[in-house]
Motif scaffolding. Structure first.
Motif, mmCIF file in Angstrom:
data_model
loop_
_atom_site.group_PDB
_atom_site.id
_atom_site.type_symbol
_atom_site.label_atom_id
_atom_site.label_comp_id
_atom_site.label_asym_id
_atom_site.label_seq_id
_atom_site.Cartn_x
_atom_site.Cartn_y
_atom_site.Cartn_z
ATOM 1 N N GLY A 11 -1.408 -1.825 0.609
ATOM 2 C CA GLY A 11 -2.351 -0.683 0.455
ATOM 3 C C GLY A 11 -3.839 -0.826 0.110
ATOM 4 O O GLY A 11 -4.301 0.154 -0.180
ATOM 5 N N GLY A 12 -4.220 -1.832 0.324
ATOM 6 C CA GLY A 12 -5.788 -1.940 0.240
ATOM 7 C C GLY A 12 -6.482 -1.283 1.282
ATOM 8 O O GLY A 12 -6.069 -0.915 2.515
ATOM 9 N N GLN A 13 -7.664 -0.832 1.100
ATOM 10 C CA GLN A 13 -8.779 -0.028 1.959
ATOM 11 C C GLN A 13 -9.229 -0.939 3.104
ATOM 12 O O GLN A 13 -9.245 -0.350 4.261
ATOM 13 C CB GLN A 13 -9.865 0.414 1.303
ATOM 14 N N GLY A 14 -9.121 -2.441 2.933
ATOM 15 C CA GLY A 14 -9.695 -3.201 3.961
ATOM 16 C C GLY A 14 -11.137 -3.003 4.191
ATOM 17 O O GLY A 14 -11.394 -3.079 5.627
ATOM 18 N N LYS A 52 -1.287 5.265 1.336
ATOM 19 C CA LYS A 52 -1.034 6.643 1.815
ATOM 20 C C LYS A 52 -0.078 6.243 3.100
ATOM 21 O O LYS A 52 -0.152 5.471 3.673
ATOM 22 C CB LYS A 52 -2.030 7.395 2.260
ATOM 23 N N HIS A 53 0.802 7.480 3.210
ATOM 24 C CA HIS A 53 1.563 7.455 4.363
ATOM 25 C C HIS A 53 0.690 7.164 5.802
ATOM 26 O O HIS A 53 -0.325 7.434 5.863
ATOM 27 C CB HIS A 53 2.235 8.795 4.500
ATOM 28 N N GLY A 54 1.556 6.269 6.656
ATOM 29 C CA GLY A 54 0.674 6.207 8.017
ATOM 30 C C GLY A 54 -0.168 4.975 7.779
ATOM 31 O O GLY A 54 -0.709 4.646 8.819
ATOM 32 N N GLN A 55 -0.364 4.279 6.607
ATOM 33 C CA GLN A 55 -1.259 2.999 6.781
ATOM 34 C C GLN A 55 -0.886 1.837 7.610
ATOM 35 O O GLN A 55 -1.596 1.420 7.901
ATOM 36 C CB GLN A 55 -1.579 2.812 5.012
ATOM 37 N N ASN A 59 8.041 0.529 11.287
ATOM 38 C CA ASN A 59 8.529 -0.944 11.543
ATOM 39 C C ASN A 59 9.919 -0.792 11.125
ATOM 40 O O ASN A 59 10.551 0.261 10.551
ATOM 41 C CB ASN A 59 7.664 -1.809 11.069
ATOM 42 N N THR A 60 10.693 -1.965 10.726
ATOM 43 C CA THR A 60 11.989 -1.891 10.545
ATOM 44 C C THR A 60 12.194 -1.554 8.696
ATOM 45 O O THR A 60 12.948 -1.514 8.381
ATOM 46 C CB THR A 60 12.480 -3.193 10.928
ATOM 47 N N PHE A 61 10.981 -1.933 8.042
ATOM 48 C CA PHE A 61 11.059 -1.961 6.718
ATOM 49 C C PHE A 61 10.458 -0.337 6.318
ATOM 50 O O PHE A 61 9.680 0.201 6.929
ATOM 51 C CB PHE A 61 10.427 -2.930 6.095
ATOM 52 N N GLY A 62 11.099 0.122 5.212
ATOM 53 C CA GLY A 62 10.614 1.296 4.568
ATOM 54 C C GLY A 62 9.400 1.146 3.805
ATOM 55 O O GLY A 62 8.973 -0.017 3.798
ATOM 56 N N GLN A 63 8.755 2.194 3.667
ATOM 57 C CA GLN A 63 7.328 2.199 2.896
ATOM 58 C C GLN A 63 7.465 3.104 1.571
ATOM 59 O O GLN A 63 8.261 4.165 1.533
ATOM 60 C CB GLN A 63 6.284 2.761 3.637
ATOM 61 N N ILE A 64 6.907 2.618 0.395
ATOM 62 C CA ILE A 64 6.764 3.032 -0.648
ATOM 63 C C ILE A 64 5.307 3.405 -1.040
ATOM 64 O O ILE A 64 4.404 2.590 -0.717
ATOM 65 C CB ILE A 64 7.434 2.684 -1.787
ATOM 66 N N LEU A 65 4.872 4.380 -1.847
ATOM 67 C CA LEU A 65 3.365 4.648 -2.095
ATOM 68 C C LEU A 65 3.078 3.706 -3.481
ATOM 69 O O LEU A 65 4.011 3.661 -4.487
ATOM 70 C CB LEU A 65 3.019 5.893 -2.332
ATOM 71 N N ASP A 66 1.924 3.007 -3.495
ATOM 72 C CA ASP A 66 1.451 2.573 -4.667
ATOM 73 C C ASP A 66 1.249 3.610 -5.750
ATOM 74 O O ASP A 66 1.264 4.752 -5.517
ATOM 75 C CB ASP A 66 -0.085 1.914 -4.334
ATOM 76 N N GLN A 67 1.332 3.105 -6.921
ATOM 77 C CA GLN A 67 1.251 4.006 -8.159
ATOM 78 C C GLN A 67 -0.319 4.600 -8.187
ATOM 79 O O GLN A 67 -1.205 4.069 -7.855
ATOM 80 C CB GLN A 67 1.266 3.067 -9.194
ATOM 81 N N PRO A 68 -0.501 5.791 -7.813
ATOM 82 C CA PRO A 68 -1.729 6.359 -7.549
ATOM 83 C C PRO A 68 -2.869 6.448 -8.688
ATOM 84 O O PRO A 68 -4.100 6.266 -8.293
ATOM 85 C CB PRO A 68 -1.511 7.887 -7.482
#
Length: 191
Positions: A11-14, A52-55, A59-68
């Protein structure tokens, strides 16, 4: 008590990398791909934590959002521990999305150490801890939530608050926990 899952912290900005770090190329593949391969080989439930979605591309694993309301990788850890709890897991291994050399025995070594101590276990090498490479008993969610509620945001601090133990790997030519944060790191480690 040994059902384990994995959360890849992506979830980092990079910003030092110019953005979209997990999608940057390293040795002809996306930077996150070696981590995904390692997790796939373990055959355990896994999730990718994103801001955020689309970051990270599909792929084969699901994604969840970081605590906002939380900054940094602690936001991913909190979301991942909640996911692990809802999935009836006992332990949660966190991994960074930017560490292409993770050791094959990482999951087993941290799992055994954590179960023996009944505490989180964190990887260490070359005289330093690697807070994003740690296994957390899911029941530490309350401790981590309390820590975050105090306004602190460090994964290292959360490990200390939960009395984590270190598991050391031998030093090597290339640190197996080396992570890639800049274009210069890509150049240096591609050799």
């Amino acid at each position: 008590m040994d059902r384990v899952g994995v959360a890849i912290l992506a979830g980092g900005q990079g910003t030092r990398m110019g953005g979209r770090k997990p999608e940057r190329h390293f040795r002809g593949r996306r930077l996150i791909d070696p981590v995904l391969d390692r997790v796939s080989a373990w055959g355990v439930p896994a999730i990718i934590c994103v801001r955020k979605h689309g970051q990270v591309a599909a792929n084969t694993f699901g994604q969840i959002l970081d605590q906002p309301e939380i900054e940094g990788p602690l936001a991913g850890l909190l979301s991942a521990l909640a996911w692990a709890s809802s999935t009836n897991l006992d332990l949660l291994l966190t991994l960074p999305c930017d560490a292409p050399f993770l050791p094959e025995d990482l999951l087993s070594e941290l799992k055994h150490a954590s179960l023996d101590a009944a505490k989180p276990a964190v990887a260490a090498s070359n005289g330093q801890r690697h807070p994003t490479c740690a296994i957390w008993p899911v029941d530490t969610l309350l401790c981590v939530t309390t820590y975050a509620g105090s306004g602190r945001r460090s994964l290292a601090g959360a490990l200390d608050a939960c009395e984590a133990i270190d598991v050391c790997w031998p030093d090597g030519q290339v640190d197996v926990f080396a992570n890639i944060n800049t274009p210069e790191d890509i150049i240096r480690l591609e050799l």
